[in-house]
Design a protein around this motif. Structure first.
Motif, PDB file in Angstrom:
ATOM      1  N   GLY A  48       0.794  -1.225   0.176  1.00 56.75           N
ATOM      2  CA  GLY A  48       0.030  -0.117  -0.037  1.00 56.75           C
ATOM      3  C   GLY A  48       0.891   1.333   0.019  1.00 56.75           C
ATOM      4  O   GLY A  48       0.632   1.883  -0.741  1.00 56.75           O
ATOM      5  N   PRO A  49       1.758   1.515   0.887  1.00 57.85           N
ATOM      6  CA  PRO A  49       2.590   2.531   1.020  1.00 57.85           C
ATOM      7  C   PRO A  49       3.458   2.793  -0.294  1.00 57.85           C
ATOM      8  O   PRO A  49       3.398   4.022  -0.792  1.00 57.85           O
ATOM      9  CB  PRO A  49       3.616   2.471   2.036  1.00 57.85           C
ATOM     10  N   MET A  50       3.714   1.802  -1.034  1.00 55.27           N
ATOM     11  CA  MET A  50       4.562   2.101  -2.059  1.00 55.27           C
ATOM     12  C   MET A  50       3.547   2.513  -3.481  1.00 55.27           C
ATOM     13  O   MET A  50       3.925   3.489  -4.220  1.00 55.27           O
ATOM     14  CB  MET A  50       4.954   0.630  -2.843  1.00 55.27           C
ATOM     15  N   ILE A  51       2.441   2.049  -3.423  1.00 54.16           N
ATOM     16  CA  ILE A  51       1.247   2.406  -4.334  1.00 54.16           C
ATOM     17  C   ILE A  51       0.997   3.974  -4.046  1.00 54.16           C
ATOM     18  O   ILE A  51       0.910   4.781  -4.952  1.00 54.16           O
ATOM     19  CB  ILE A  51       0.091   1.453  -4.441  1.00 54.16           C
ATOM     20  N   ALA A  52       0.750   4.225  -2.965  1.00 50.25           N
ATOM     21  CA  ALA A  52       0.062   5.691  -2.799  1.00 50.25           C
ATOM     22  C   ALA A  52       1.289   6.792  -2.575  1.00 50.25           C
ATOM     23  O   ALA A  52       0.722   7.836  -2.825  1.00 50.25           O
ATOM     24  CB  ALA A  52      -0.015   5.677  -1.050  1.00 50.25           C
ATOM     25  N   GLU A  53       2.560   6.242  -2.931  1.00 54.60           N
ATOM     26  CA  GLU A  53       3.529   7.435  -3.021  1.00 54.60           C
ATOM     27  C   GLU A  53       3.786   7.639  -4.450  1.00 54.60           C
ATOM     28  O   GLU A  53       4.416   8.753  -4.620  1.00 54.60           O
ATOM     29  CB  GLU A  53       4.881   6.638  -2.470  1.00 54.60           C
ATOM     30  N   ALA A  54       3.297   6.970  -5.353  1.00 56.05           N
ATOM     31  CA  ALA A  54       3.594   7.181  -6.903  1.00 56.05           C
ATOM     32  C   ALA A  54       2.819   8.641  -7.060  1.00 56.05           C
ATOM     33  O   ALA A  54       1.679   8.893  -6.684  1.00 56.05           O
ATOM     34  CB  ALA A  54       2.918   6.282  -7.715  1.00 56.05           C
ATOM     35  N   ILE A  55       3.445   9.716  -7.800  1.00 55.71           N
ATOM     36  CA  ILE A  55       3.190  10.794  -8.104  1.00 55.71           C
ATOM     37  C   ILE A  55       3.050  11.171  -9.507  1.00 55.71           C
ATOM     38  O   ILE A  55       3.937  10.593 -10.272  1.00 55.71           O
ATOM     39  CB  ILE A  55       3.777  11.854  -7.253  1.00 55.71           C
ATOM     40  N   ASP A  56       1.987  12.078 -10.103  1.00 57.12           N
ATOM     41  CA  ASP A  56       1.966  12.350 -11.514  1.00 57.12           C
ATOM     42  C   ASP A  56       2.840  13.464 -11.710  1.00 57.12           C
ATOM     43  O   ASP A  56       3.327  14.156 -10.533  1.00 57.12           O
ATOM     44  CB  ASP A  56       0.821  12.484 -11.805  1.00 57.12           C
ATOM     45  N   LEU A  57       2.996  14.063 -12.801  1.00 58.02           N
ATOM     46  CA  LEU A  57       3.926  15.353 -13.109  1.00 58.02           C
ATOM     47  C   LEU A  57       3.351  16.368 -12.448  1.00 58.02           C
ATOM     48  O   LEU A  57       4.024  17.208 -12.017  1.00 58.02           O
ATOM     49  CB  LEU A  57       3.839  15.614 -14.557  1.00 58.02           C
ATOM     50  N   ASP A  58       2.011  16.632 -12.428  1.00 60.23           N
ATOM     51  CA  ASP A  58       1.691  17.773 -11.574  1.00 60.23           C
ATOM     52  C   ASP A  58       2.000  17.684 -10.071  1.00 60.23           C
ATOM     53  O   ASP A  58       2.642  18.965  -9.588  1.00 60.23           O
ATOM     54  CB  ASP A  58       0.211  17.968 -11.716  1.00 60.23           C
ATOM     55  N   LYS A  59       1.803  16.568  -9.622  1.00 59.29           N
ATOM     56  CA  LYS A  59       2.311  16.513  -8.050  1.00 59.29           C
ATOM     57  C   LYS A  59       3.713  16.756  -7.967  1.00 59.29           C
ATOM     58  O   LYS A  59       4.141  17.413  -6.941  1.00 59.29           O
ATOM     59  CB  LYS A  59       1.719  15.183  -7.555  1.00 59.29           C
ATOM     60  N   ALA A  60       4.497  16.177  -8.883  1.00 60.01           N
ATOM     61  CA  ALA A  60       5.901  16.638  -8.604  1.00 60.01           C
ATOM     62  C   ALA A  60       6.350  18.043  -8.719  1.00 60.01           C
ATOM     63  O   ALA A  60       7.081  18.576  -8.060  1.00 60.01           O
ATOM     64  CB  ALA A  60       6.721  15.798  -9.832  1.00 60.01           C
ATOM     65  N   ALA A  61       5.720  18.720  -9.681  1.00 55.58           N
ATOM     66  CA  ALA A  61       5.969  19.959  -9.982  1.00 55.58           C
ATOM     67  C   ALA A  61       5.196  20.941  -8.645  1.00 55.58           C
ATOM     68  O   ALA A  61       6.174  21.749  -8.012  1.00 55.58           O
ATOM     69  CB  ALA A  61       5.016  20.411 -11.165  1.00 55.58           C
ATOM     70  N   GLU A  62       4.292  20.433  -7.999  1.00 57.79           N
ATOM     71  CA  GLU A  62       3.881  21.046  -6.639  1.00 57.79           C
ATOM     72  C   GLU A  62       4.869  20.716  -5.673  1.00 57.79           C
ATOM     73  O   GLU A  62       5.174  21.754  -4.893  1.00 57.79           O
ATOM     74  CB  GLU A  62       2.579  20.301  -6.342  1.00 57.79           C
ATOM     75  N   ARG A  63       5.256  19.629  -5.421  1.00 60.59           N
ATOM     76  CA  ARG A  63       6.362  19.100  -4.486  1.00 60.59           C
ATOM     77  C   ARG A  63       7.585  20.085  -4.636  1.00 60.59           C
ATOM     78  O   ARG A  63       8.012  20.640  -3.716  1.00 60.59           O
ATOM     79  CB  ARG A  63       6.589  17.864  -4.566  1.00 60.59           C
ATOM     80  N   VAL A  64       8.163  20.297  -5.944  1.00 63.46           N
ATOM     81  CA  VAL A  64       9.247  20.869  -6.079  1.00 63.46           C
ATOM     82  C   VAL A  64       8.949  22.556  -5.853  1.00 63.46           C
ATOM     83  O   VAL A  64      10.113  23.194  -5.255  1.00 63.46           O
ATOM     84  CB  VAL A  64       9.723  21.004  -7.659  1.00 63.46           C
ATOM     85  N   GLN A  65       7.858  22.999  -6.307  1.00 64.41           N
ATOM     86  CA  GLN A  65       7.403  24.496  -5.881  1.00 64.41           C
ATOM     87  C   GLN A  65       7.651  24.760  -4.433  1.00 64.41           C
ATOM     88  O   GLN A  65       7.900  25.713  -4.036  1.00 64.41           O
ATOM     89  CB  GLN A  65       6.161  24.853  -6.506  1.00 64.41           C
ATOM     90  N   LYS A  66       7.030  23.621  -3.533  1.00 66.69           N
ATOM     91  CA  LYS A  66       7.147  23.851  -2.063  1.00 66.69           C
ATOM     92  C   LYS A  66       8.710  23.830  -1.664  1.00 66.69           C
ATOM     93  O   LYS A  66       9.091  24.507  -0.664  1.00 66.69           O
ATOM     94  CB  LYS A  66       6.266  22.735  -1.432  1.00 66.69           C
ATOM     95  N   LYS A  67       9.563  22.917  -2.362  1.00 67.32           N
ATOM     96  CA  LYS A  67      10.987  22.896  -1.683  1.00 67.32           C
ATOM     97  C   LYS A  67      11.869  23.853  -2.278  1.00 67.32           C
ATOM     98  O   LYS A  67      12.774  24.550  -1.275  1.00 67.32           O
ATOM     99  CB  LYS A  67      11.433  21.443  -2.360  1.00 67.32           C
ATOM    100  N   ILE A  68      11.566  24.653  -3.344  1.00 65.89           N
ATOM    101  CA  ILE A  68      12.622  25.534  -3.848  1.00 65.89           C
ATOM    102  C   ILE A  68      11.785  26.619  -4.095  1.00 65.89           C
ATOM    103  O   ILE A  68      10.659  26.729  -4.525  1.00 65.89           O
ATOM    104  CB  ILE A  68      13.241  24.946  -5.045  1.00 65.89           C
ATOM    105  N   ASP A  69      12.578  27.787  -3.593  1.00 71.83           N
ATOM    106  CA  ASP A  69      11.989  29.032  -3.693  1.00 71.83           C
ATOM    107  C   ASP A  69      12.105  29.579  -5.503  1.00 71.83           C
ATOM    108  O   ASP A  69      13.309  29.788  -5.738  1.00 71.83           O
ATOM    109  CB  ASP A  69      12.701  30.164  -2.989  1.00 71.83           C
ATOM    110  N   GLY A  70      11.135  29.512  -6.115  1.00 70.09           N
ATOM    111  CA  GLY A  70      11.222  29.816  -7.600  1.00 70.09           C
ATOM    112  C   GLY A  70      10.011  29.493  -8.221  1.00 70.09           C
ATOM    113  O   GLY A  70       8.795  29.139  -7.570  1.00 70.09           O
ATOM    114  N   ARG A  71       9.910  29.814  -9.722  1.00 71.70           N
ATOM    115  CA  ARG A  71       8.828  29.645 -10.263  1.00 71.70           C
ATOM    116  C   ARG A  71       8.903  28.460 -11.221  1.00 71.70           C
ATOM    117  O   ARG A  71      10.124  28.178 -11.983  1.00 71.70           O
ATOM    118  CB  ARG A  71       8.627  31.101 -11.083  1.00 71.70           C
ATOM    119  N   VAL A  72       8.136  27.557 -10.983  1.00 74.75           N
ATOM    120  CA  VAL A  72       8.163  26.406 -11.929  1.00 74.75           C
ATOM    121  C   VAL A  72       7.812  26.808 -13.675  1.00 74.75           C
ATOM    122  O   VAL A  72       6.670  27.678 -13.877  1.00 74.75           O
ATOM    123  CB  VAL A  72       6.914  25.309 -11.774  1.00 74.75           C
ATOM    124  N   LEU A  73       8.670  26.445 -14.278  1.00 76.92           N
ATOM    125  CA  LEU A  73       8.488  27.033 -15.868  1.00 76.92           C
ATOM    126  C   LEU A  73       7.770  25.712 -16.589  1.00 76.92           C
ATOM    127  O   LEU A  73       7.205  25.873 -17.694  1.00 76.92           O
ATOM    128  CB  LEU A  73      10.041  26.972 -16.517  1.00 76.92           C
TER     129      LEU A  73
END
Length: 87
Positions: free
Chosen positions: A18-43
């Motif tokens: 279950g945890p392995m399945i639940a962790e898989a993320i799509d491109l939009d979620k990856a962009a959101e995660r990066v946006q929260k992690k780094i101060d900058g604008r996702v291009l």
């Protein structure tokens, strides 16, 4: 009795897989995660295959004008090049 064993087996599988399945993320979620992690604008971003696994590559414009590429593992959501997020 047999029914209880089947349910216990299914529950065990869900707890392990279950945890392995639940962790898989799509491109939009990856962009959101990066946006929260780094101060900058996702291009933008794209998904690529590296060594048989899917990796999301997110392009970010940093406040100092640099464009960095952040790689995120699709299966785990983990940032693969954390040094790129440092300022």
């Amino acid at each position: 009795m047999r029914g209880k064993r089947i349910w216990k087996g299914l529950l065990l599988c869900l707890l392990v897989v279950g945890p392995m399945i639940a962790e898989a993320i799509d491109l939009d979620k990856a962009a959101e995660r990066v946006q929260k992690k780094i101060d900058g604008r996702v291009l933008g971003g794209k998904s690529v295959t590296e060594d048989g696994r899917t990796v999301h590559v997110i392009r970010v414009l940093t406040p100092d004008g640099r464009v960095v590429h952040i790689r995120v593992d699709q299966e785990t959501g983990r940032i693969l090049n954390p040094s790129a997020t440092e300022r």
